[in-house]
Write an enzyme that holds these catalytic residues in place. Structure first.
Site, mmCIF file in Angstrom:
data_model
loop_
_atom_site.group_PDB
_atom_site.id
_atom_site.type_symbol
_atom_site.label_atom_id
_atom_site.label_comp_id
_atom_site.label_asym_id
_atom_site.label_seq_id
_atom_site.Cartn_x
_atom_site.Cartn_y
_atom_site.Cartn_z
ATOM 1 N N HIS A 108 -1.528 -2.183 6.211
ATOM 2 C CA HIS A 108 -1.887 -1.204 5.174
ATOM 3 C C HIS A 108 -2.540 0.062 5.770
ATOM 4 O O HIS A 108 -2.100 1.172 5.491
ATOM 5 C CB HIS A 108 -2.855 -1.808 4.157
ATOM 6 C CG HIS A 108 -2.337 -3.049 3.482
ATOM 7 N ND1 HIS A 108 -1.004 -3.291 3.285
ATOM 8 C CD2 HIS A 108 -2.990 -4.110 2.934
ATOM 9 C CE1 HIS A 108 -0.852 -4.448 2.656
ATOM 10 N NE2 HIS A 108 -2.039 -4.964 2.442
ATOM 11 N N TYR B 51 0.829 -1.212 0.000
ATOM 12 C CA TYR B 51 0.000 0.000 0.000
ATOM 13 C C TYR B 51 0.861 1.258 0.000
ATOM 14 O O TYR B 51 0.450 2.299 -0.493
ATOM 15 C CB TYR B 51 -1.012 -0.023 1.161
ATOM 16 C CG TYR B 51 -2.325 -0.579 0.656
ATOM 17 C CD1 TYR B 51 -2.390 -1.887 0.176
ATOM 18 C CD2 TYR B 51 -3.464 0.212 0.561
ATOM 19 C CE1 TYR B 51 -3.562 -2.398 -0.359
ATOM 20 C CE2 TYR B 51 -4.638 -0.290 0.022
ATOM 21 C CZ TYR B 51 -4.675 -1.586 -0.434
ATOM 22 O OH TYR B 51 -5.832 -2.080 -0.989
#
Ligand code: NDP
Ligand SMILES: O=C1O[C@H](COP(=O)(O)O)[C@@H](O)[C@H](O)[C@H]1O
Length: 601
Positions: A347, A286
């Site tokens: 993330h 991410y």
């Protein structure tokens, strides 16, 4: 990639990279550092060809780093060390032996070999090989590079190439010579079959790598795309039997980095027995997503945002991840981790840290990561009172039956593993005191998206408050950073409806990437692999960040598991459990995505 030469022009300058000037010294060529004077590497370096490479815009930086790598030919001195120490030794002996032509001339040509360990697996096929091809296609890989697949499965080079070729694609906006480039790329791909815990097998791999390196400065990147319980074995074997003796050796490690504080610390200890922290690149893909990278640009290069970035103006921040499919195919892995470990602890928390950190001293990796650690350590340990967990159950829609989580063959029937979670987090520092950071992550929901929503406070003494009726929340500004799909940043504002009356409306000031830029956005893995090759560590997770992240979630995870907390069921394809709405309401928050569909224009 430019060929790095020890005697470089006086323009190569980057923070932490010394300008090297050769001096004769008793049979060896000693590189001494020069003071760092030039402000920017990018300003002066870069051939026309390099400048045309828009995707790998950091090539010049990369080139300067290549120089550091090139001079780090003395075995045991990595490129990272070269950069860190600003001084490197190169012996004439070594330098001569590096000439591919074998003519005794000093050669500084370097080569990079990327070995994908676990090459037969899902991630390798889906993400890593395609990312490597995209980098090759864009001209971002060095001139001399080789890709090796390594796994236990028996495969020939040709079989690996066939396997990879099924998942290679060209960018929609650049199909020119695509087939040719694929063929050329595939010719650079090779395979070696071996065990993950065998130093002998890695020794054999190393021999093959040497053949391809052909005496050049040899840099080696190992991408561990394997289950985490064999990370340490591979780190040991790679480090003992396949470390480059003339160049750097780096290892990318995929998540999960443990299941809790203790297992993560053990993993870190295990890896550090064989690798230095500078060699370990912990990937959180991410961080490689375009809009996550853009977060700091938005904050720190626009006067209009940073002054508002605090409890004074921000009412709450929401980090939302949803997928419109279940664990299909990955239930085995997922069931022992769950959504909190799979998405939130890494993330979403990484995005939160980037969002909430104090301005770093510079864009240097260590400065950024220092700030991330600071903000993570200022956070309150998550209380189970502030968490809702859910699990999807089967649902039939339009005559199609979507299976429940426990119907996945690889998931135990009585599994309590959450496939959805919502949580309220708090940062106990001066900037964010009292501001709820709400996270929500789930599989098998109604939509696929990842976004950051920033809800601002009400306008004090709003002259127009009557126009909004009793629901003043309707009048507040909201900044939405849509990470995916259809990347966008939009700010909800109030405006007057044109006409003679005084009617107010809500509109979006909208940066829609597809409309603004005609280039396809590179996949996160492309950016991250390129960074690892370049030795850029900014987007990788340092071990103390990891410790701080696990410290926040471990007590909660222990409590959920030891109390066998039953998740709230939600139908496949729904918006998730109702409990998430109550959790938000507890903090006077309304989920920003509750009524919105994707805004595209
Ligand atoms: N797939 C994804 O979308 C994502 C994966 N990850 C992480 O990336 C890594 C790789 O993922 P993925 O490709 O899905 O994993 P796989 O389960 O497909 O495993 C990769 C390869 O490792 C070998 N392998 C699998 N299980 C074992 C085992 N028990 N012991 C020894 N070797 C084994 C197999 O190769 P062989 O038998 O040929 O040796 C397999 O092809 C994992 O750490 C995963 O958590 C992270 C994010 C997303
Ligand atoms: O790390 C993971 O990410 C994927 C989602 O990644 P994206 O880039 O497709 O959004 C998720 O499906 C998977 O469960 C998780 O391990």
């Amino acid at each position: 990639m430019a060929i790095a030469r020890p005697a470089m022009p006086a323009v190569m300058r980057s923070p932490g990279i010394a300008q090297i000037q050769p001096q004769k010294q008793q049979g060896s060529l000693r590189m001494t550092p020069m003071p760092l004077t030039m402000p920017s590497v990018r300003r002066r370096c870069g051939s026309k060809e390099e400048r045309s490479r828009q995707v790998c815009g950091d090539l010049c930086l990369c080139m300067a780093k290549e120089v550091a790598a090139a001079v780090s030919v003395h075995s045991g001195i990595s490129k990272g060390q070269a950069q860190n120490q600003n001084s490197v030794l190169i012996t004439q002996e070594d330098a001569k032996s590096t000439s591919p032509a074998g003519d005794g001339a000093i050669s500084t040509e370097s080569t990079v070999t990327i070995t994908v360990v676990g090459a037969s697996g899902d991630l390798a096929k889906k993400k890593i090989f395609p990312a490597l091809f995209a980098l090759y296609y864009e001209g971002c890989l060095p001139k001399h590079f080789t890709v090796f697949g390594y796994a236990r499965s028996k495969m020939t080079d040709e079989e690996l190439r066939n396997m990879i070729s099924a998942t290679l694609t060209c960018r929609i906006d650049q199909r020119e010579n695509c087939g040719d480039k694929m063929d050329k790329f595939l010719q650079r791909c090779f395979y070696h079959s071996g065990q993950y815990n065998s130093e002998v097998c890695f020794g054999q791999l190393s021999k093959k790598l040497e053949e391809h390196e052909a005496g050049r400065l040899a840099n080696r990147l190992f991408y561990l795309s394997i289950p985490p319980d064999i990370f340490v074995d591979v780190a040991r074997c790679a480090s003992h039997s396949a470390t480059s003796l003339r160049g750097w050796t780096r290892v990318i490690v995929e998540k999960p980095f443990g299941r809790d504080s203790q297992s993560s610390a053990e993993l870190t200890r295990g890896l550090k027995q064989h690798l230095k922290e500078e060699q370990i690149y912990r990937i959180d893909h991410y961080l490689g997503k375009e809009l996550v990278e853009n977060l700091s640009v938005l904050r720190f290069s626009n006067l209009v945002f940073e002054p508002l970035w605090s409890r004074q103006y921000i009412r709450n921040v929401q980090l939302i991840f949803s997928e419109d499919f279940g664990t299909e195919g990955r239930g085995g892995y997922f069931d022992s981790y769950g959504i909190i470990r799979d998405i939130m602890q890494n993330h979403l928390l990484q995005i939160l840290a980037l969002f909430a950190m104090e301005p770093p001293v510079s864009l240097d990796a260590e400065d950024i990561r220092n700030e991330k650690v600071k903000v993570l350590r200022s956070m309150r340990v998550i209380s189970s009172e502030d968490v809702v967990v859910g699990q999807y159950k089967s649902h039939t829609r339009g005559g199609i039956k979507y299976p429940g989580y426990t119907e996945d063959k690889t998931v135990p029937n009585n599994s309590l593993t959450p496939t959805f979670a919502a949580a309220a987090l708090f940062i106990d520092n001066a900037r964010w005191d009292g501001v709820p950071f709400l996270m929500k992550a789930g599989k098998a929901l109604h939509t696929k998206r990842a976004e950051i929503r920033v809800q601002f406070r009400h306008v004090p003494g709003n002259l127009y408050k009557r126009n909004f009726g009793s629901d003043l929340d309707l009048a507040t500004n909201e900044l939405v950073i849509r990470v995916q799909p259809d990347e966008a940043i939009y700010l909800k504002i109030n405006n007057k409806v044109p006409g003679l009356g005084m009617r107010l409306d809500r509109s979006n000031l909208h940066l829609h990437y597809a409309a603004r830029y005609d280039r396809e956005i590179p996949d996160a893995y492309e950016r991250l692999i390129l960074d690892a090759i370049e030795g850029e560590r900014r987007l990788f997770i340092r071990s103390d960040e990891l410790d701080a992240a696990w410290a926040l979630f471990t007590p909660l995870l222990n409590e959920l598991e030891s109390n066998k907390v039953a998740p709230e069921f939600y139908p496949y394809g729904s918006r998730g459990p109702v409990g998430a709405y109550y959790l938000a309401a507890k903090y006077n928050v309304r989920w920003g995505d509750a009524n919105s569909e994707l805004t595209t224009v």
